[in-house]
Write an enzyme that holds these catalytic residues in place. Structure first.
Site, PDB file in Angstrom:
ATOM      1  N   LEU A 107       0.889  -1.202  -0.185  1.00 16.84           N
ATOM      2  CA  LEU A 107      -0.020   0.049   0.140  1.00 16.84           C
ATOM      3  C   LEU A 107       0.896   1.314  -0.034  1.00 16.84           C
ATOM      4  O   LEU A 107       1.471   1.533   1.136  1.00 16.84           O
ATOM      5  CB  LEU A 107      -0.800   0.022   1.187  1.00 16.84           C
TER       6      LEU A 107
ATOM      7  N   ALA B  27       5.145  -0.184  -2.359  1.00 12.03           N
ATOM      8  CA  ALA B  27       6.056  -0.351  -3.628  1.00 12.03           C
ATOM      9  C   ALA B  27       7.170   0.666  -3.215  1.00 12.03           C
ATOM     10  O   ALA B  27       7.117   1.885  -2.916  1.00 12.03           O
ATOM     11  CB  ALA B  27       5.386   0.080  -4.838  1.00 12.03           C
TER      12      ALA B  27
ATOM     13  N   GLN C 293       8.330  -4.724  -1.699  1.00 15.90           N
ATOM     14  CA  GLN C 293       7.892  -4.573  -3.136  1.00 15.90           C
ATOM     15  C   GLN C 293       8.878  -3.670  -3.873  1.00 15.90           C
ATOM     16  O   GLN C 293       8.959  -2.500  -3.491  1.00 15.90           O
ATOM     17  CB  GLN C 293       6.396  -4.295  -3.225  1.00 15.90           C
TER      18      GLN C 293
ATOM     19  N   GLY D 162       5.385  -6.507 -10.628  1.00 13.71           N
ATOM     20  CA  GLY D 162       5.219  -6.856 -12.017  1.00 13.71           C
ATOM     21  C   GLY D 162       3.768  -6.476 -12.523  1.00 13.71           C
ATOM     22  O   GLY D 162       3.297  -6.987 -13.580  1.00 13.71           O
ATOM     23  N   ALA D 163       2.993  -5.790 -11.778  1.00  9.98           N
ATOM     24  CA  ALA D 163       1.504  -5.645 -11.870  1.00  9.98           C
ATOM     25  C   ALA D 163       1.362  -4.223 -11.962  1.00  9.98           C
ATOM     26  O   ALA D 163       1.976  -3.106 -12.212  1.00  9.98           O
ATOM     27  CB  ALA D 163       1.026  -6.164 -10.657  1.00  9.98           C
TER      28      ALA D 163
ATOM     29  N   TYR E 160       2.981  -0.980 -14.390  1.00  6.59           N
ATOM     30  CA  TYR E 160       3.997  -0.235 -14.354  1.00  6.59           C
ATOM     31  C   TYR E 160       5.144  -1.192 -15.153  1.00  6.59           C
ATOM     32  O   TYR E 160       4.735  -1.750 -15.900  1.00  6.59           O
ATOM     33  CB  TYR E 160       4.555  -0.395 -12.584  1.00  6.59           C
TER      34      TYR E 160
ATOM     35  N   ARG F 281       4.534 -10.260  -8.207  1.00  2.62           N
ATOM     36  CA  ARG F 281       2.940  -9.728  -8.613  1.00  2.62           C
ATOM     37  C   ARG F 281       2.959  -9.553  -9.955  1.00  2.62           C
ATOM     38  O   ARG F 281       3.708  -8.652 -10.372  1.00  2.62           O
ATOM     39  CB  ARG F 281       2.631  -8.695  -7.655  1.00  2.62           C
TER      40      ARG F 281
ATOM     41  N   ARG G 145      -6.913  -2.270   1.768  1.00  2.00           N
ATOM     42  CA  ARG G 145      -7.665  -0.994   2.413  1.00  2.00           C
ATOM     43  C   ARG G 145      -8.031  -1.274   3.912  1.00  2.00           C
ATOM     44  O   ARG G 145      -7.929  -0.252   4.622  1.00  2.00           O
ATOM     45  CB  ARG G 145      -9.065  -0.559   1.501  1.00  2.00           C
TER      46      ARG G 145
END
Ligand SMILES: Cc1cc2nc3c(=O)[nH]c(=O)nc-3n(C[C@H](O)[C@H](O)[C@H](O)COP(=O)(O)O)c2cc1C
Length: 347
Positions: free
Chosen positions: A26, A58, A100, A175-176, A179, A226, A317
């Site tokens: 997050l 990230a 991440q 990898g999601a 990006y 990911r 969340r």
């Protein structure tokens, strides 16, 4: 009713998680101006250490990967030292944390790193602007040269080594979500006609090179990934993307990732070219540890695990709204609802 979430889960023979509830990555934009994690971030993560695993927000592998303000990095000594405070605080509470690793590719912005261009697979711009910074509209990226691609792979591997140095238990390669790595995997953003584009094998080459290089540096047991087979964020889907992800999953099946994580905001989304939901598509083609995510409650996530749709449940969340999410589930206390204004403060 949600008992299976509280079962321990072995990612491999080195890493055992205390439960199957994972704190999703997050982004909070709360690092200092040198992109160094702060004491407040260490406290924030430590409060959530009773999850089976925390995946950090990230974290950029190098300056030109930045696309949002005050997102932490893991390339300078000061950043590594800042992360050490976070990982120690989580470990002191008995938790585990993966970093991440991130490069935003075409949604990077030179505003953040004082550069002239941003790198991506192809010179394919995305419409829009940096969230909450309307005057920073996205620019046409420069297609990365082969040398630049090689350097990016090495920089991802160095960031992974830095993460281990900073005390992380492993890394999740981002990898999601549209990006850089994801940009190689979708036809919308990858129009290359060299060995990094055009076919499923070529489009998977950069992601697999990063996975393999990182695993060689830090070990398969500490390396996770990911992915977003369903394009939904800063990306348009293409029927041909299905074959790319089918190929990628076959190649990942032959490897030994700690886990594979779905990159999704809402797992009820269906993608025509995947024949339904992205998680079900991945489960069909990949038999190893899979982490589901996207709009789940403990109840629906627990059901999905018992139906064998995935093995681990990532929660996003609700973890922002409830630092004590896991304890509340255990005691049956009601959860606070998430709202976007909670993003203004680290609690
Ligand atoms: C504020 C916010 C920041 C996010 N930052 C990241 C991130 O840094 N990396 C990432 O892969 N996903 C990120 N996501 C996506 C979440 O990991 C997760 O997939 C999403 O919130 C859906 O799960 P949920 O319904 O349990 O919230 C973010 C989501 C939100 C709401």
């Amino acid at each position: 009713m949600t008992d299976n979430l509280f079962q321990p889960f072995a990612l491999n023979d080195k890493i055992e998680l205390n439960n199957r509830i994972i704190m999703a990555p997050l982004t909070r934009c709360m690092a200092d101006d040198n992109l160094v994690p702060t004491r407040a971030m260490a406290d924030y993560y430590a409060k959530r250490a009773d999850s089976g695993l925390i995946i950090s927000e990230a974290t950029i592998i190098r300056p030109d990967g930045q696309g949002y303000p005050n997102t932490p990095g893991i390339y300078s000594e000061a950043q590594i030292e800042g992360w050490r405070k976070v990982t120690s605080a989580v470990h002191a509470k008995g938790g585990k944390i993966f970093a991440q690793l991130w490069h935003t590719g075409r949604v990077a912005h030179p505003h953040f790193f004082d550069g002239d261009y941003v790198l991506a697979p192809s010179a394919e711009k995305v419409e829009g602007s940096v969230p909450r910074m309307r005057d920073l509209t996205y620019i046409v990226p420069k297609a990365a040269s082969i040398d630049e691609i090689t350097t990016l792979v090495n920089d991802f591997a160095q960031a992974a080594a830095n993460a281990i140095d900073a005390g992380f238990d492993g890394v999740e390669i981002h990898g999601a979500n549209g990006y850089l790595i994801d940009q190689f995997l979708h036809h919308d953003s990858n129009k290359r006609d060299d060995e990094f584009g055009g076919t499923p094998e070529n489009m998977s080459r950069f992601p697999l090179a990063i996975v393999d290089e990182i695993a060689a540096r830090i070990g398969w047991n500490k390396t996770a990934l990911r992915i977003s087979p369903g394009a939904y964020f800063n990306m348009a889907g293409d029927d041909k993307d299905r074959d790319v992800f089918h190929y990628l999953l076959q190649k990942l099946e032959q490897r030994d990732l700690a886990y594979l994580h779905m990159g999704l905001f809402d797992d009820s989304m269906e993608f025509d070219y995947l024949g339904g939901g992205a998680t079900d598509f991945v489960r069909k083609h990949y038999t190893k540890t899979l982490m589901g995510v996207g709009g789940y409650t403990a109840q629906t996530g627990s059901e999905a695990i018992s139906e064998n749709r995935f093995d681990l449940l990532a929660i996003g969340r609700p973890f922002i709204a409830n630092p004590d999410y896991v304890a509340k589930l255990q005691t049956g206390e009601s959860l606070k609802d998430y709202s976007d204004d909670m993003l203004m403060e680290l609690v």
